[in-house]
Design a protein around this motif. Structure first.
Motif, PDB file in Angstrom:
ATOM      1  N   GLN A 133       0.850  -1.185   0.000  1.00 26.37           N
ATOM      2  CA  GLN A 133       0.000   0.000   0.000  1.00 26.37           C
ATOM      3  C   GLN A 133       0.885   1.235   0.000  1.00 26.37           C
ATOM      4  OE1 GLN A 133      -1.926  -1.459   3.603  1.00 26.37           O
ATOM      5  NE2 GLN A 133      -3.905  -1.506   2.542  1.00 26.37           N
ATOM      6  N   GLY A 134       0.693   2.103  -0.997  1.00 28.91           N
ATOM      7  CA  GLY A 134       1.508   3.300  -1.102  1.00 28.91           C
ATOM      8  C   GLY A 134       2.692   3.104  -2.033  1.00 28.91           C
ATOM      9  N   ASP A 135       3.605   4.083  -2.024  1.00 27.54           N
ATOM     10  CA  ASP A 135       4.729   4.096  -2.966  1.00 27.54           C
ATOM     11  C   ASP A 135       6.093   3.976  -2.306  1.00 27.54           C
ATOM     12  OD1 ASP A 135       4.953   6.523  -1.706  1.00 27.54           O
ATOM     13  OD2 ASP A 135       4.882   7.745  -3.526  1.00 27.54           O
ATOM     14  N   SER A 136       6.119   3.604  -1.039  1.00 23.88           N
ATOM     15  CA  SER A 136       7.402   3.581  -0.321  1.00 23.88           C
ATOM     16  C   SER A 136       8.336   2.484  -0.820  1.00 23.88           C
ATOM     17  CB  SER A 136       7.164   3.410   1.193  1.00 23.88           C
ATOM     18  OG  SER A 136       6.579   2.153   1.465  1.00 23.88           O
ATOM     19  N   MET A 137       7.817   1.532  -1.618  1.00 28.37           N
ATOM     20  CA  MET A 137       8.644   0.416  -2.076  1.00 28.37           C
ATOM     21  C   MET A 137       8.925   0.475  -3.581  1.00 28.37           C
ATOM     22  SD  MET A 137       6.756  -2.435   0.231  1.00 28.37           S
ATOM     23  CE  MET A 137       6.178  -1.892   1.836  1.00 28.37           C
ATOM     24  N   LEU A 138       8.572   1.615  -4.213  1.00 27.22           N
ATOM     25  CA  LEU A 138       8.920   1.807  -5.613  1.00 27.22           C
ATOM     26  C   LEU A 138      10.432   1.877  -5.763  1.00 27.22           C
ATOM     27  CD1 LEU A 138       6.312   4.532  -6.673  1.00 27.22           C
ATOM     28  CD2 LEU A 138       6.334   2.137  -7.374  1.00 27.22           C
ATOM     29  N   PRO A 139      11.009   1.500  -6.894  1.00 28.61           N
ATOM     30  CA  PRO A 139      10.323   1.059  -8.117  1.00 28.61           C
ATOM     31  C   PRO A 139      10.095  -0.460  -8.175  1.00 28.61           C
ATOM     32  CG  PRO A 139      12.653   1.292  -8.549  1.00 28.61           C
ATOM     33  CD  PRO A 139      12.454   1.683  -7.102  1.00 28.61           C
ATOM     34  N   GLU A 169       5.934  -0.579  13.172  1.00 28.31           N
ATOM     35  CA  GLU A 169       6.270  -0.225  11.793  1.00 28.31           C
ATOM     36  C   GLU A 169       6.593  -1.491  11.005  1.00 28.31           C
ATOM     37  OE1 GLU A 169       9.314   2.795   9.390  1.00 28.31           O
ATOM     38  OE2 GLU A 169       9.644   2.325  11.513  1.00 28.31           O
ATOM     39  N   VAL A 170       6.012  -1.614   9.810  1.00 27.49           N
ATOM     40  CA  VAL A 170       6.288  -2.744   8.925  1.00 27.49           C
ATOM     41  C   VAL A 170       6.881  -2.196   7.640  1.00 27.49           C
ATOM     42  CG1 VAL A 170       5.308  -4.688   7.650  1.00 27.49           C
ATOM     43  CG2 VAL A 170       4.411  -4.107   9.910  1.00 27.49           C
ATOM     44  N   MET A 171       8.006  -2.744   7.230  1.00 26.93           N
ATOM     45  CA  MET A 171       8.704  -2.213   6.055  1.00 26.93           C
ATOM     46  C   MET A 171       9.322  -3.333   5.234  1.00 26.93           C
ATOM     47  SD  MET A 171      11.983  -0.679   8.143  1.00 26.93           S
ATOM     48  CE  MET A 171      11.050  -0.509   9.686  1.00 26.93           C
ATOM     49  N   ALA A 172       9.413  -3.111   3.930  1.00 29.72           N
ATOM     50  CA  ALA A 172      10.120  -4.025   3.033  1.00 29.72           C
ATOM     51  C   ALA A 172      11.425  -3.369   2.639  1.00 29.72           C
ATOM     52  CB  ALA A 172       9.281  -4.334   1.796  1.00 29.72           C
ATOM     53  N   LYS A 173      12.519  -4.061   2.859  1.00 31.72           N
ATOM     54  CA  LYS A 173      13.850  -3.508   2.595  1.00 31.72           C
ATOM     55  C   LYS A 173      14.754  -4.609   2.034  1.00 31.72           C
ATOM     56  CE  LYS A 173      13.101   0.512   4.847  1.00 31.72           C
ATOM     57  NZ  LYS A 173      13.202   1.860   4.244  1.00 31.72           N
ATOM     58  N   VAL A 174      15.969  -4.220   1.698  1.00 36.12           N
ATOM     59  CA  VAL A 174      17.007  -5.183   1.326  1.00 36.12           C
ATOM     60  C   VAL A 174      17.958  -5.321   2.509  1.00 36.12           C
ATOM     61  CG1 VAL A 174      18.927  -5.680  -0.220  1.00 36.12           C
ATOM     62  CG2 VAL A 174      16.860  -4.600  -1.124  1.00 36.12           C
ATOM     63  N   LEU A 175      18.200  -6.559   2.918  1.00 36.78           N
ATOM     64  CA  LEU A 175      19.055  -6.805   4.067  1.00 36.78           C
ATOM     65  C   LEU A 175      20.521  -6.553   3.703  1.00 36.78           C
ATOM     66  CD1 LEU A 175      19.444  -7.865   6.963  1.00 36.78           C
ATOM     67  CD2 LEU A 175      19.562 -10.166   6.005  1.00 36.78           C
ATOM     68  N   LEU A 188      14.248   0.240  -0.710  1.00 34.01           N
ATOM     69  CA  LEU A 188      13.950  -0.038  -2.110  1.00 34.01           C
ATOM     70  C   LEU A 188      13.737   1.262  -2.874  1.00 34.01           C
ATOM     71  CD1 LEU A 188      11.419  -2.944  -1.518  1.00 34.01           C
ATOM     72  CD2 LEU A 188      13.817  -3.153  -2.109  1.00 34.01           C
ATOM     73  N   ASN A 189      13.088   2.219  -2.234  1.00 34.01           N
ATOM     74  CA  ASN A 189      12.825   3.521  -2.835  1.00 34.01           C
ATOM     75  C   ASN A 189      13.914   4.491  -2.391  1.00 34.01           C
ATOM     76  OD1 ASN A 189      11.853   6.037  -3.629  1.00 34.01           O
ATOM     77  ND2 ASN A 189       9.723   5.518  -3.188  1.00 34.01           N
ATOM     78  N   PRO A 190      14.705   5.033  -3.334  1.00 30.62           N
ATOM     79  CA  PRO A 190      15.795   5.933  -2.949  1.00 30.62           C
ATOM     80  C   PRO A 190      15.323   7.199  -2.246  1.00 30.62           C
ATOM     81  CG  PRO A 190      15.449   5.946  -5.337  1.00 30.62           C
ATOM     82  CD  PRO A 190      14.645   4.810  -4.791  1.00 30.62           C
ATOM     83  N   ALA A 191      14.025   7.507  -2.335  1.00 29.93           N
ATOM     84  CA  ALA A 191      13.500   8.682  -1.650  1.00 29.93           C
ATOM     85  C   ALA A 191      13.350   8.436  -0.151  1.00 29.93           C
ATOM     86  CB  ALA A 191      12.147   9.079  -2.248  1.00 29.93           C
ATOM     87  N   HIS A 192      13.467   7.166   0.261  1.00 27.27           N
ATOM     88  CA  HIS A 192      13.347   6.825   1.677  1.00 27.27           C
ATOM     89  C   HIS A 192      14.728   6.449   2.223  1.00 27.27           C
ATOM     90  CE1 HIS A 192       8.847   6.573   1.999  1.00 27.27           C
ATOM     91  NE2 HIS A 192       9.009   6.611   0.685  1.00 27.27           N
TER      92      HIS A 192
END
Length: 213
Positions: A133-139, A169-175, A188-192
């Motif tokens: 949900q949302g754009d925090s994990m773009l692209p 807080e729940v987030m998708a990231k690269v370890l 994942l999103n360089p804006a974050h």
């Protein structure tokens, strides 16, 4: 015999198997969306253009397929390990996942409020799905994409993971790195911003094993 046509046919077959177009598969693997276009399969002078081994590794990782499964597709054989039916797994939105009552202490689904979603993916009995949900994990992941998460699966540097903090807080990231004291996560999103979180503030870490488009 390994041939140019068979390798590209296997890429198309892998995309179809996981309900993706060739361009969707490329995006899912973090590649340019035109990387697998038919126009890119021959050079301007008509010579065969082969996909790189890096590209192949990325699409195998992005779909959660095995090297054996891809090899079988290249050879044009029917794989006994290939998914034969759609599998139902518990589904929850990312926003809801931050609330209490949906997971046990180890990060496995629990309680009420879960929906079910059927996906053409191989999943463990303990796997579940989270809807972006949302754009925090773009692209890499877009609003509405569904991530299949496998709690308890071993993780290593470079894996895509979902992390839940004690603050909800729940987030998708690269370890990037995990020690007994902290976990370092690349956005994942360089804006974050990237995150360096003390392990005492982490409830659980689960590996993303597949994603739908």
């Amino acid at each position: 015999m390994l041939s140019h046509d068979r390798v590209w046919a296997a890429i198309d077959a892998l995309a179809e198997r996981y309900s993706l177009s060739a361009s969707g598969l490329a995006r899912r693997a973090g590649l340019d969306s035109t990387a697998f276009n038919k126009s890119k399969r021959l050079s301007s002078d008509g010579r065969p253009r082969w996909p790189s081994t890096e590209s192949l590794a990325k699409i195998i990782e992005a779909t959660g397929a095995s090297l054996e499964e891809f090899t079988v597709l290249v050879e044009g054989r029917t794989s006994p390990a290939a998914p034969q039916s759609r599998m139902a797994v518990p589904l929850l939105g990312f926003a809801q996942a931050g609330a209490g009552g949906f997971f046990d202490d180890a990060g496995y689904p629990s309680g009420q409020g879960w929906d079910l979603v059927e996906l053409p993916a191989r999943a463990a009995e303990t796997s579940y799905a989270l809807k972006v949900q949302g754009d925090s994990m773009l692209p890499l992941y877009r609003n509405g994409d569904v991530l299949i998460v496998e709690p308890g699966a071993p993780t290593r540097k470079g894996d895509r993971v979902v992390v839940k903090t004690a603050a909800g807080e729940v987030m998708a990231k690269v370890l990037e790195r995990q020690t007994a004291k902290s976990i370092v996560l690349v956005s994942l999103n360089p804006a974050h911003p990237d995150r360096d979180i003390p392990m005492r503030d982490v409830e659980w870490v689960a590996r993303i094993v597949w994603a739908s488009q």
